[in-house]
Design a protein around this motif. Structure first.
Motif, PDB file in Angstrom:
ATOM      1  N   PRO A  80     -84.421 -24.513  22.254  1.00 27.42           N
ATOM      2  CA  PRO A  80     -84.627 -25.634  21.263  1.00 27.42           C
ATOM      3  C   PRO A  80     -83.529 -26.770  21.445  1.00 27.42           C
ATOM      4  CG  PRO A  80     -83.540 -23.593  20.203  1.00 27.42           C
ATOM      5  CD  PRO A  80     -83.891 -23.385  21.410  1.00 27.42           C
ATOM      6  N   THR A  81     -83.789 -27.787  20.634  1.00 23.23           N
ATOM      7  CA  THR A  81     -82.747 -28.796  20.765  1.00 23.23           C
ATOM      8  C   THR A  81     -82.247 -29.565  19.541  1.00 23.23           C
ATOM      9  OG1 THR A  81     -82.321 -31.095  21.845  1.00 23.23           O
ATOM     10  CG2 THR A  81     -84.672 -30.672  21.137  1.00 23.23           C
ATOM     11  N   VAL A  82     -81.115 -30.211  19.478  1.00 27.16           N
ATOM     12  CA  VAL A  82     -80.687 -30.694  18.248  1.00 27.16           C
ATOM     13  C   VAL A  82     -80.352 -32.226  18.770  1.00 27.16           C
ATOM     14  CG1 VAL A  82     -78.919 -30.654  16.612  1.00 27.16           C
ATOM     15  CG2 VAL A  82     -79.890 -28.556  17.482  1.00 27.16           C
ATOM     16  N   THR A  83     -80.556 -33.216  17.784  1.00 26.17           N
ATOM     17  CA  THR A  83     -80.016 -34.571  18.178  1.00 26.17           C
ATOM     18  C   THR A  83     -78.701 -34.627  18.292  1.00 26.17           C
ATOM     19  OG1 THR A  83     -82.126 -35.377  16.994  1.00 26.17           O
ATOM     20  CG2 THR A  83     -80.313 -37.065  17.366  1.00 26.17           C
ATOM     21  N   ILE A  84     -78.193 -35.222  19.222  1.00 23.08           N
ATOM     22  CA  ILE A  84     -76.683 -35.506  19.428  1.00 23.08           C
ATOM     23  C   ILE A  84     -76.346 -37.044  18.765  1.00 23.08           C
ATOM     24  CG2 ILE A  84     -74.489 -35.869  20.683  1.00 23.08           C
ATOM     25  CD1 ILE A  84     -75.877 -33.605  22.514  1.00 23.08           C
TER      26      ILE A  84
END
Length: 139
Positions: free
Chosen positions: A78-82
């Protein structure tokens, strides 16, 4: 259906804002994703003009960029907005469906770089553009 597409569909189904805005995956390939949301009067920011609120467009673009980062072959999770920068070019035409197209164009050990555009029926004139960075999990 690819495993990553299944994960993206599951991811989108549990995001409350994606569900509330009626986002749907239009296309999904390695590093490139297209999402859309239909016009809905609940999303209108200016009742006099019927223009969709920028926050709805922003949520669509953020979700699309995150999905593009997730779809990149070098990302295994998964990914997260930086960071995400959105430039609004014009108001979306009232009554029109809004689409976002995102491309994950570079991935390092920890960060994916993504750019996107949002359109209504006139794809020659973007509603907004975005560029951002997202966390990744390298295999």
């Amino acid at each position: 259906m690819s495993d990553k597409l299944k994960v993206a569909q599951q991811f989108m189904s549990v995001l409350p804002h994606a569900h509330a805005l009626g986002m749907e995956i239009i296309s999904f390939s390695d590093g490139e994703v297209e999402l859309a949301m239909n016009y809905d009067e609940r999303f209108v920011g200016d009742p006099e003009t019927g223009v969709v609120h920028g926050g709805a467009v922003s949520a669509l673009m953020d979700s699309c960029c995150g999905a593009a980062a997730m779809s990149h072959p070098d990302n295994s999770g998964p990914t997260v907005t930086i960071d995400l920068r959105i430039d609004y070019m014009r108001s979306a035409t009232p009554g029109q469906r809004i689409k976002a197209k995102a491309e994950c164009y570079h991935v390092t050990r920890a960060v994916a770089f993504v750019r996107a555009q949002a359109f209504d029926h006139d794809e020659s004139r973007p509603v907004a553009t975005a560029s951002g960075t997202f966390s990744v999990a390298i295999k």
